[in-house]
Design a protein around this motif. Structure first.
Motif, PDB file in Angstrom:
ATOM      1  N   THR A   3       0.832  -1.182   0.000  1.00 12.02           N
ATOM      2  CA  THR A   3       0.000   0.000   0.000  1.00 12.02           C
ATOM      3  C   THR A   3       0.870   1.236   0.000  1.00 12.02           C
ATOM      4  O   THR A   3       1.942   1.276   0.591  1.00 12.02           O
ATOM      5  CB  THR A   3      -0.917   0.034   1.235  1.00 12.02           C
ATOM      6  OG1 THR A   3      -0.111   0.042   2.414  1.00 12.02           O
ATOM      7  CG2 THR A   3      -1.819  -1.175   1.278  1.00 12.02           C
ATOM      8  N   LEU A  26     -12.869  -4.859   3.198  1.00 12.98           N
ATOM      9  CA  LEU A  26     -11.628  -4.109   3.408  1.00 12.98           C
ATOM     10  C   LEU A  26     -10.784  -4.728   4.523  1.00 12.98           C
ATOM     11  O   LEU A  26      -9.544  -4.695   4.457  1.00 12.98           O
ATOM     12  CB  LEU A  26     -11.945  -2.654   3.739  1.00 12.98           C
ATOM     13  CG  LEU A  26     -12.502  -1.820   2.586  1.00 12.98           C
ATOM     14  CD1 LEU A  26     -12.888  -0.422   3.064  1.00 12.98           C
ATOM     15  CD2 LEU A  26     -11.491  -1.717   1.442  1.00 12.98           C
ATOM     16  N   TRP A  29      -8.470  -7.305   3.158  1.00  8.36           N
ATOM     17  CA  TRP A  29      -7.333  -6.778   2.404  1.00  8.36           C
ATOM     18  C   TRP A  29      -6.390  -5.948   3.270  1.00  8.36           C
ATOM     19  O   TRP A  29      -5.194  -5.903   3.010  1.00  8.36           O
ATOM     20  CB  TRP A  29      -7.839  -5.912   1.243  1.00  8.36           C
ATOM     21  CG  TRP A  29      -8.640  -6.655   0.222  1.00  8.36           C
ATOM     22  CD1 TRP A  29      -8.454  -7.945  -0.181  1.00  8.36           C
ATOM     23  CD2 TRP A  29      -9.754  -6.164  -0.530  1.00  8.36           C
ATOM     24  NE1 TRP A  29      -9.379  -8.282  -1.143  1.00  8.36           N
ATOM     25  CE2 TRP A  29     -10.182  -7.208  -1.381  1.00  8.36           C
ATOM     26  CE3 TRP A  29     -10.422  -4.938  -0.583  1.00  8.36           C
ATOM     27  CZ2 TRP A  29     -11.250  -7.078  -2.268  1.00  8.36           C
ATOM     28  CZ3 TRP A  29     -11.490  -4.798  -1.457  1.00  8.36           C
ATOM     29  CH2 TRP A  29     -11.899  -5.855  -2.292  1.00  8.36           C
ATOM     30  N   PHE A  30      -6.951  -5.272   4.277  1.00  6.89           N
ATOM     31  CA  PHE A  30      -6.163  -4.390   5.136  1.00  6.89           C
ATOM     32  C   PHE A  30      -6.415  -4.737   6.604  1.00  6.89           C
ATOM     33  O   PHE A  30      -7.063  -3.984   7.335  1.00  6.89           O
ATOM     34  CB  PHE A  30      -6.531  -2.918   4.885  1.00  6.89           C
ATOM     35  CG  PHE A  30      -6.432  -2.486   3.447  1.00  6.89           C
ATOM     36  CD1 PHE A  30      -5.201  -2.209   2.878  1.00  6.89           C
ATOM     37  CD2 PHE A  30      -7.573  -2.351   2.660  1.00  6.89           C
ATOM     38  CE1 PHE A  30      -5.096  -1.813   1.548  1.00  6.89           C
ATOM     39  CE2 PHE A  30      -7.486  -1.945   1.340  1.00  6.89           C
ATOM     40  CZ  PHE A  30      -6.238  -1.680   0.781  1.00  6.89           C
ATOM     41  N   TYR A 292     -13.701  -2.298  -3.637  1.00  5.03           N
ATOM     42  CA  TYR A 292     -12.691  -2.387  -4.695  1.00  5.03           C
ATOM     43  C   TYR A 292     -12.133  -1.009  -5.040  1.00  5.03           C
ATOM     44  O   TYR A 292     -10.928  -0.851  -5.280  1.00  5.03           O
ATOM     45  CB  TYR A 292     -13.288  -3.033  -5.944  1.00  5.03           C
ATOM     46  CG  TYR A 292     -13.209  -4.545  -5.960  1.00  5.03           C
ATOM     47  CD1 TYR A 292     -12.123  -5.201  -6.542  1.00  5.03           C
ATOM     48  CD2 TYR A 292     -14.217  -5.328  -5.399  1.00  5.03           C
ATOM     49  CE1 TYR A 292     -12.040  -6.584  -6.565  1.00  5.03           C
ATOM     50  CE2 TYR A 292     -14.146  -6.708  -5.410  1.00  5.03           C
ATOM     51  CZ  TYR A 292     -13.056  -7.335  -5.997  1.00  5.03           C
ATOM     52  OH  TYR A 292     -12.985  -8.717  -6.009  1.00  5.03           O
ATOM     53  N   ARG A 295      -9.727  -0.084  -2.323  1.00 12.17           N
ATOM     54  CA  ARG A 295      -8.474  -0.833  -2.446  1.00 12.17           C
ATOM     55  C   ARG A 295      -7.593  -0.247  -3.537  1.00 12.17           C
ATOM     56  O   ARG A 295      -6.374  -0.077  -3.343  1.00 12.17           O
ATOM     57  CB  ARG A 295      -8.761  -2.314  -2.746  1.00 12.17           C
ATOM     58  CG  ARG A 295      -7.479  -3.150  -2.794  1.00 12.17           C
ATOM     59  CD  ARG A 295      -7.758  -4.621  -2.989  1.00 12.17           C
ATOM     60  NE  ARG A 295      -8.238  -4.925  -4.334  1.00 12.17           N
ATOM     61  CZ  ARG A 295      -8.346  -6.167  -4.811  1.00 12.17           C
ATOM     62  NH1 ARG A 295      -8.051  -7.210  -4.039  1.00 12.17           N
ATOM     63  NH2 ARG A 295      -8.783  -6.382  -6.039  1.00 12.17           N
ATOM     64  N   THR A 299      -3.769   1.337  -3.097  1.00 13.70           N
ATOM     65  CA  THR A 299      -2.683   0.483  -3.575  1.00 13.70           C
ATOM     66  C   THR A 299      -2.149   0.901  -4.940  1.00 13.70           C
ATOM     67  O   THR A 299      -1.238   0.274  -5.469  1.00 13.70           O
ATOM     68  CB  THR A 299      -3.147  -0.989  -3.676  1.00 13.70           C
ATOM     69  OG1 THR A 299      -4.268  -1.077  -4.567  1.00 13.70           O
ATOM     70  CG2 THR A 299      -3.544  -1.521  -2.304  1.00 13.70           C
TER      71      THR A 299
END
Length: 335
Positions: A3, A26, A29-30, A292, A295, A299
């Motif tokens: 990131t 989220l 992903w994080f 999405y 993200r 990123t």
């Protein structure tokens, strides 16, 4: 996942019908970076979050100052004005906004220079409609070499349990005027349906972002009787008491399924291109689009300033990315 920004992601309304799915996606992903916020402090704190009030920009500013490490805000509730967006951009905090009201979208878009000046990015028209409709419109527009007219059709499941805000928004907009006439439109998986003009924001923003002369968005439900009943109430819905009654009724009457479909048709002279998406649970897919987009924002190198989703090439393949979540893409016509 690498990131470019550390810090936390504040999901405002992160315990609601849409926000809960945004927060869950989220968090995968994080891990450890997602913070749930909302006006209901008890519900937010049960999820390890905090109370934030988007109706009070000064209080929201204080919340960001106290939290210190918020780098992005995902707005899953609709504030009364663009005050909270301004607070975010003035602090260099990114914003992903699921809002669908044209007035608010325009007011946030007007903060483009504010955001660009602090290195922040705002992403608007995030969801199914607006959102996926915008992306399909761009695909069809490009397929015909620049459309003269775009017709968008949205079919929603009358049986889906939508959040209170979504139902209220639909009824409020039912009473507003919408340009165009009803059309019979083939919708993948649902056959030919009668769709009625409805004031979705995409038909107002796309003429500016794609430079298309005419864009019309129409709405129908998967239940034909419910579609007829909904639009028969258009004139009575101009009265506040009728809108309140309709809102209460539609929250408890579920006569269809939970599927949805969106379609974009672009026309230029004899040329025609059409794309559609079908899936289940429009609220869940709206949340996935927001997740999405967030993200990608954290990123990749999205441009600073405020942009509608179709203006960001990095998000152009979202309709295909959603295949892993059961969303099917259909190419229905070609130039």
């Amino acid at each position: 996942m690498t990131t470019v920004n550390g810090g936390r992601i504040l999901v405002v309304g992160g315990y609601g019908a849409v926000g809960a799915t945004v927060s869950q996606a989220l968090s995968q992903w994080f891990p450890g970076r997602v913070l749930v916020g909302g006006r209901d402090g008890d519900r937010a704190r049960q999820l390890g979050g905090v109370r934030v009030d988007v109706t009070d920009p000064a209080a929201f500013r204080q919340s960001l100052d106290e939290l210190k490490d918020v780098v992005a805000v995902v707005m899953c509730v609709e504030p009364p004005d663009a005050g909270v967006a301004r607070v975010c951009f003035e602090r260099g905090v990114h914003l992903v906004d699921i809002g669908a009201t044209l007035r608010l979208l325009d007011d946030v878009a007007a903060l483009h220079e504010v955001a660009a000046g602090t290195g922040a990015t705002g992403v608007l028209s995030v969801g199914v409609a607006p959102g996926l409709t915008n992306l399909l419109a761009r695909w069809a527009h490009e397929a015909v070499g620049g459309a003269e007219r775009i017709d968008l059709t949205v079919l929603l499941g009358a049986g889906e349990a939508h959040g209170a805000d979504a139902v209220r928004w639909t009824v409020e907009n039912l009473a507003r005027s919408a340009r165009g006439t009803a059309l019979r439109v083939p919708m993948p998986g649902y056959g030919v349906r009668t769709a009625h003009p409805f004031p979705f924001s995409d038909q107002h923003t796309l003429p500016r972002t794609l430079e298309v002369g005419q864009v019309t968005t129409r709405l129908c439900l998967d239940s034909a009787p419910m579609t007829t009943a909904l639009f028969a109430a258009r004139r009575p819905a101009r009265h506040p008491a009728v809108r309140r009654a309709l809102t209460a009724s539609f929250r408890h009457i579920h006569l269809g399924g939970d599927g949805f479909a969106v379609r974009a048709d672009a026309h230029r002279g004899p040329h025609h291109a059409a794309y559609a998406l079908t899936g289940q649970k429009q609220s869940r897919v709206t949340a996935l689009v927001a997740a999405y987009a967030t993200r990608e924002l954290l990123t990749a190198s999205l441009p600073t300033g405020v942009h509608h989703i179709e203006q960001l090439p990095a998000l152009s393949q979202l309709p295909e990315q959603l295949a892993e979540h059961g969303v099917a893409l259909h190419q229905l016509g070609s130039a």
